[in-house]
Design an enzyme around this catalytic site. Sequence first.
Site, PDB file in Angstrom:
ATOM      1  N   TYR A  69       0.795  -1.213  -0.120  1.00 10.47           N
ATOM      2  CA  TYR A  69      -0.110  -0.114   0.026  1.00 10.47           C
ATOM      3  C   TYR A  69       0.670   1.303   0.061  1.00 10.47           C
ATOM      4  CZ  TYR A  69      -4.388  -2.373  -0.062  1.00 10.47           C
ATOM      5  OH  TYR A  69      -5.339  -3.377  -0.459  1.00 10.47           O
ATOM      6  N   GLN A 103     -15.285   3.487  -6.490  1.00 13.26           N
ATOM      7  CA  GLN A 103     -14.530   2.311  -6.034  1.00 13.26           C
ATOM      8  C   GLN A 103     -13.038   2.893  -5.843  1.00 13.26           C
ATOM      9  OE1 GLN A 103     -15.980  -1.388  -8.515  1.00 13.26           O
ATOM     10  NE2 GLN A 103     -16.531   0.607  -9.657  1.00 13.26           N
ATOM     11  N   ASN A 104     -12.600   3.943  -6.602  1.00 17.03           N
ATOM     12  CA  ASN A 104     -11.389   4.098  -6.328  1.00 17.03           C
ATOM     13  C   ASN A 104     -10.840   4.745  -4.943  1.00 17.03           C
ATOM     14  OD1 ASN A 104     -11.346   3.582  -8.854  1.00 17.03           O
ATOM     15  ND2 ASN A 104     -11.102   5.538  -9.711  1.00 17.03           N
ATOM     16  N   HIS A 121     -14.754   1.691  -1.377  1.00 19.99           N
ATOM     17  CA  HIS A 121     -13.605   0.945  -0.924  1.00 19.99           C
ATOM     18  C   HIS A 121     -12.635   1.817  -0.053  1.00 19.99           C
ATOM     19  CE1 HIS A 121     -14.713  -1.934  -4.591  1.00 19.99           C
ATOM     20  NE2 HIS A 121     -15.679  -2.095  -3.754  1.00 19.99           N
ATOM     21  N   CYS A 150       0.364   1.452  16.494  1.00 19.90           N
ATOM     22  CA  CYS A 150      -0.459   2.471  17.185  1.00 19.90           C
ATOM     23  C   CYS A 150       0.152   2.891  18.589  1.00 19.90           C
ATOM     24  CB  CYS A 150      -1.941   2.145  17.237  1.00 19.90           C
ATOM     25  SG  CYS A 150      -2.881   3.163  18.257  1.00 19.90           S
ATOM     26  N   CYS A 152      -1.191   2.485  21.195  1.00 16.45           N
ATOM     27  CA  CYS A 152      -1.825   1.296  22.014  1.00 16.45           C
ATOM     28  C   CYS A 152      -1.019   0.154  21.881  1.00 16.45           C
ATOM     29  CB  CYS A 152      -3.395   1.145  21.941  1.00 16.45           C
ATOM     30  SG  CYS A 152      -3.616   0.272  20.429  1.00 16.45           S
TER      31      CYS A 152
HETATM   32  C1  BV8 Z   1     -18.199  -8.171   0.611  1.00 22.76           C
HETATM   33  C2  BV8 Z   1      -9.009  -3.840  -2.446  1.00 22.76           C
HETATM   34  C3  BV8 Z   1     -19.902  -8.667   2.514  1.00 22.76           C
HETATM   35  C4  BV8 Z   1      -8.670  -2.570  -2.433  1.00 22.76           C
HETATM   36  C5  BV8 Z   1     -10.855  -4.182  -3.687  1.00 22.76           C
HETATM   37  C6  BV8 Z   1     -21.600 -11.262  -5.323  1.00 22.76           C
HETATM   38  C7  BV8 Z   1     -21.348 -11.925  -6.455  1.00 22.76           C
HETATM   39  C8  BV8 Z   1     -19.825 -12.412  -6.677  1.00 22.76           C
HETATM   40  C9  BV8 Z   1     -19.084 -12.166  -5.552  1.00 22.76           C
HETATM   41  C10 BV8 Z   1     -19.374 -11.238  -4.492  1.00 22.76           C
HETATM   42  C11 BV8 Z   1     -20.696 -11.047  -4.279  1.00 22.76           C
HETATM   43  N1  BV8 Z   1     -20.741 -10.149  -3.192  1.00 22.76           N
HETATM   44  C12 BV8 Z   1     -19.556 -10.300  -2.651  1.00 22.76           C
HETATM   45  C13 BV8 Z   1     -18.682 -10.793  -3.451  1.00 22.76           C
HETATM   46  C14 BV8 Z   1     -17.149 -10.967  -2.978  1.00 22.76           C
HETATM   47  C15 BV8 Z   1     -16.387 -10.250  -3.444  1.00 22.76           C
HETATM   48  C16 BV8 Z   1     -16.443  -9.873  -5.049  1.00 22.76           C
HETATM   49  O1  BV8 Z   1     -17.100  -8.913  -5.427  1.00 22.76           O
HETATM   50  N2  BV8 Z   1     -15.857 -10.716  -5.430  1.00 22.76           N
HETATM   51  C17 BV8 Z   1     -15.662 -10.612  -7.173  1.00 22.76           C
HETATM   52  C18 BV8 Z   1     -14.222 -10.205  -7.570  1.00 22.76           C
HETATM   53  C19 BV8 Z   1     -15.944 -12.000  -7.608  1.00 22.76           C
HETATM   54  N3  BV8 Z   1     -16.635  -8.865  -2.776  1.00 22.76           N
HETATM   55  C20 BV8 Z   1     -16.213  -8.622  -1.562  1.00 22.76           C
HETATM   56  O2  BV8 Z   1     -15.583  -9.150  -0.889  1.00 22.76           O
HETATM   57  C21 BV8 Z   1     -16.674  -7.408  -0.926  1.00 22.76           C
HETATM   58  N4  BV8 Z   1     -17.122  -7.334   0.504  1.00 22.76           N
HETATM   59  O3  BV8 Z   1     -19.008  -8.439  -0.122  1.00 22.76           O
HETATM   60  O4  BV8 Z   1     -18.643  -8.198   1.883  1.00 22.76           O
HETATM   61  C22 BV8 Z   1     -19.423  -9.782   3.426  1.00 22.76           C
HETATM   62  C23 BV8 Z   1     -18.661  -9.555   4.443  1.00 22.76           C
HETATM   63  C24 BV8 Z   1     -18.281 -10.509   5.387  1.00 22.76           C
HETATM   64  C25 BV8 Z   1     -19.078 -11.539   5.655  1.00 22.76           C
HETATM   65  C26 BV8 Z   1     -20.165 -11.687   4.618  1.00 22.76           C
HETATM   66  C27 BV8 Z   1     -20.275 -10.738   3.579  1.00 22.76           C
HETATM   67  C28 BV8 Z   1     -15.502  -6.386  -0.799  1.00 22.76           C
HETATM   68  C29 BV8 Z   1     -14.876  -5.785  -2.011  1.00 22.76           C
HETATM   69  C30 BV8 Z   1     -13.817  -4.921  -1.726  1.00 22.76           C
HETATM   70  C31 BV8 Z   1     -12.848  -4.868  -2.987  1.00 22.76           C
HETATM   71  N5  BV8 Z   1     -11.684  -4.211  -2.912  1.00 22.76           N
HETATM   72  N6  BV8 Z   1      -9.690  -4.127  -3.558  1.00 22.76           N
HETATM   73  C32 BV8 Z   1      -7.522  -2.186  -3.012  1.00 22.76           C
HETATM   74  O5  BV8 Z   1      -6.314  -2.537  -2.659  1.00 22.76           O
HETATM   75  O6  BV8 Z   1      -7.704  -1.071  -3.911  1.00 22.76           O
HETATM   76  S1  BV8 Z   1     -11.514  -4.489  -5.308  1.00 22.76           S
HETATM   77  C33 BV8 Z   1     -10.779  -3.557  -6.602  1.00 22.76           C
HETATM   78  O7  BV8 Z   1     -11.656  -3.920  -7.694  1.00 22.76           O
HETATM   79  C34 BV8 Z   1     -10.451  -2.389  -6.478  1.00 22.76           C
HETATM   80  O8  BV8 Z   1     -10.490  -1.891  -5.190  1.00 22.76           O
HETATM   81  C35 BV8 Z   1     -11.409  -1.764  -7.263  1.00 22.76           C
HETATM   82  O9  BV8 Z   1     -11.962  -0.777  -6.611  1.00 22.76           O
HETATM   83  C36 BV8 Z   1     -12.497  -2.762  -7.600  1.00 22.76           C
HETATM   84  C37 BV8 Z   1     -13.186  -2.442  -8.981  1.00 22.76           C
HETATM   85  O10 BV8 Z   1     -12.336  -2.668  -9.926  1.00 22.76           O
HETATM   86  P1  BV8 Z   1     -12.368  -1.538 -11.044  1.00 22.76           P
HETATM   87  O11 BV8 Z   1     -12.290  -0.374 -10.457  1.00 22.76           O
HETATM   88  O12 BV8 Z   1     -13.644  -1.906 -11.938  1.00 22.76           O
HETATM   89  O13 BV8 Z   1     -10.957  -1.852 -11.945  1.00 22.76           O
HETATM   90  P2  BV8 Z   1     -10.927  -2.878 -13.074  1.00 22.76           P
HETATM   91  O14 BV8 Z   1      -9.414  -2.961 -13.221  1.00 22.76           O
HETATM   92  O15 BV8 Z   1     -11.455  -4.143 -12.861  1.00 22.76           O
HETATM   93  O16 BV8 Z   1     -11.491  -2.208 -14.561  1.00 22.76           O
HETATM   94  C38 BV8 Z   1     -10.952  -1.169 -15.012  1.00 22.76           C
HETATM   95  C39 BV8 Z   1     -11.830  -0.792 -16.196  1.00 22.76           C
HETATM   96  O17 BV8 Z   1     -11.272   0.443 -16.842  1.00 22.76           O
HETATM   97  C40 BV8 Z   1     -11.884  -1.919 -17.436  1.00 22.76           C
HETATM   98  O18 BV8 Z   1     -13.122  -2.161 -17.501  1.00 22.76           O
HETATM   99  C41 BV8 Z   1     -11.355  -1.320 -18.627  1.00 22.76           C
HETATM  100  O19 BV8 Z   1     -11.757  -1.504 -19.848  1.00 22.76           O
HETATM  101  C42 BV8 Z   1     -11.581   0.455 -18.118  1.00 22.76           C
HETATM  102  N7  BV8 Z   1     -10.486   1.395 -18.804  1.00 22.76           N
HETATM  103  C43 BV8 Z   1      -9.012   1.308 -18.519  1.00 22.76           C
HETATM  104  N8  BV8 Z   1      -8.460   2.536 -18.875  1.00 22.76           N
HETATM  105  C44 BV8 Z   1      -9.981   3.126 -19.313  1.00 22.76           C
HETATM  106  C45 BV8 Z   1     -10.998   2.532 -19.203  1.00 22.76           C
HETATM  107  N9  BV8 Z   1     -12.026   3.145 -19.345  1.00 22.76           N
HETATM  108  C46 BV8 Z   1     -12.320   4.274 -19.858  1.00 22.76           C
HETATM  109  N10 BV8 Z   1     -10.939   5.150 -20.054  1.00 22.76           N
HETATM  110  C47 BV8 Z   1      -9.939   4.706 -19.744  1.00 22.76           C
HETATM  111  N11 BV8 Z   1      -8.666   5.384 -20.073  1.00 22.76           N
HETATM  112 ZN    ZN Z   2      -4.523   1.486  19.058  1.00 20.39          ZN
END
Ligand code: BV8
Ligand code: ZN
Length: 254
Positions: A69, A103-104, A121, A150, A152
């Site tokens: 990070y 989401q960023n 996020h 921390c 603590c």
């Molecule tokens: C949770 C870490 C409940 C942070 C991130 C339902 C169905 C299936 C799965 C699940 C579901 N519900 C929950 C899940 C599980 C999981 C999930 O979704 N998994 C998926 C991947 C299968 N979700 C979770 O775990 C979430 N929590 O559900 O909690 C719960 C909890 C406890 C107990 C019970 C229930 C938590 C999700 C947290 C995600 N954190 N990362 C970090 O280090 O940053 S995800 C990661 O993906 C990023 O953080 C980002 O925000 C997110 C989304 O990605 P995108 O932003 O879309 O980026 P990507 O690269 O994919 O796409 C880029 C796009 O841009 C492309 O389409 C490309 O073509 C386009 N592009 C590129 N350049 C350009 C452009 N477009 C225009 N112009 C350009 N120049």
């Molecule tokens: Zn603390």
Amino acid sequence: MQNYSFSGKFIDKLKSARKIVFFTGAGISAESGIPTFRGTNGIWNKMKPEELASFSAFIKNPKLVWDWYQYRRDIVHKTQPNPGHFAIAELENYFNQVTVVTQNVDNLHRRAGSKTVYELHGNIEKNYCIDCRKRYDFINFQDSPSSPKCECGGLIRPDIVWFGEMLPDDQYSASEKTAADCDILFSIGTSAVVFPAAYIPLIAKNNRKYVVEINLEHTDLSYKADEFISGKSGDVLPQLLQLVKELKNQNVQN
Ligand code: BV8
Ligand code: ZN
């Protein structure tokens, strides 16, 4: 740069729209130099999300996760918002309500001047202690042999939503509400595969709102969206801003 032509139906929607939502993902920051997650050059192509972006990975190896990070934070500090972020911020001057749901974690929408930003996020500039929850926001931590602690004694973690973690309730429920109540929702630069964030454009659609997708490629959302604009958000959004300015000017003259 390509000149985009917008459909008549979309232009009519823009003329009457009062409330706009921009739902954004990593693609909008790609032109600032921040890597996306999926796709050929995506972060998850080189690293496994479960080894870096999960609480269990952090507990197993806090220093590894912290350094990753810190590396991304350094990239963010070297980058600037791009014309896409700035166009969204400027569009606030032309509608009653403009909301960014992102989401960023890179803070670039706020740095570009957007005022209402819901961060689904988390934010890479923010941190907190996993034991006492004391906050350590916008602090430059010095590199050390272990990850920071921390007063603590607890581990300090980035305020990022990792896989398997709940999204911040206030940010998510406000996003659901604004998506259900908008006139147009733009889904920009997101693969729309991470849930529950990816429900946000679907909520707009289910409430019969106009959904416009801006992306380089089609996604799972594309066949549900009312418009798909193929292009870079840093090219398309300034042209959208220009169009909105012209429409508002015509309104004044008539
Ligand atoms: C949770 C870490 C409940 C942070 C991130 C339902 C169905 C299936 C799965 C699940 C579901 N519900 C929950 C899940 C599980 C999981 C999930 O979704 N998994 C998926 C991947 C299968 N979700 C979770 O775990 C979430 N929590 O559900 O909690 C719960 C909890 C406890 C107990 C019970 C229930 C938590 C999700 C947290 C995600 N954190 N990362 C970090 O280090 O940053 S995800 C990661 O993906 C990023 O953080 C980002 O925000 C997110 C989304 O990605 P995108 O932003 O879309 O980026 P990507 O690269 O994919 O796409 C880029 C796009 O841009 C492309 O389409 C490309 O073509 C386009 N592009 C590129 N350049 C350009 C452009 N477009 C225009 N112009 C350009 N120049
Ligand atoms: Zn603390």
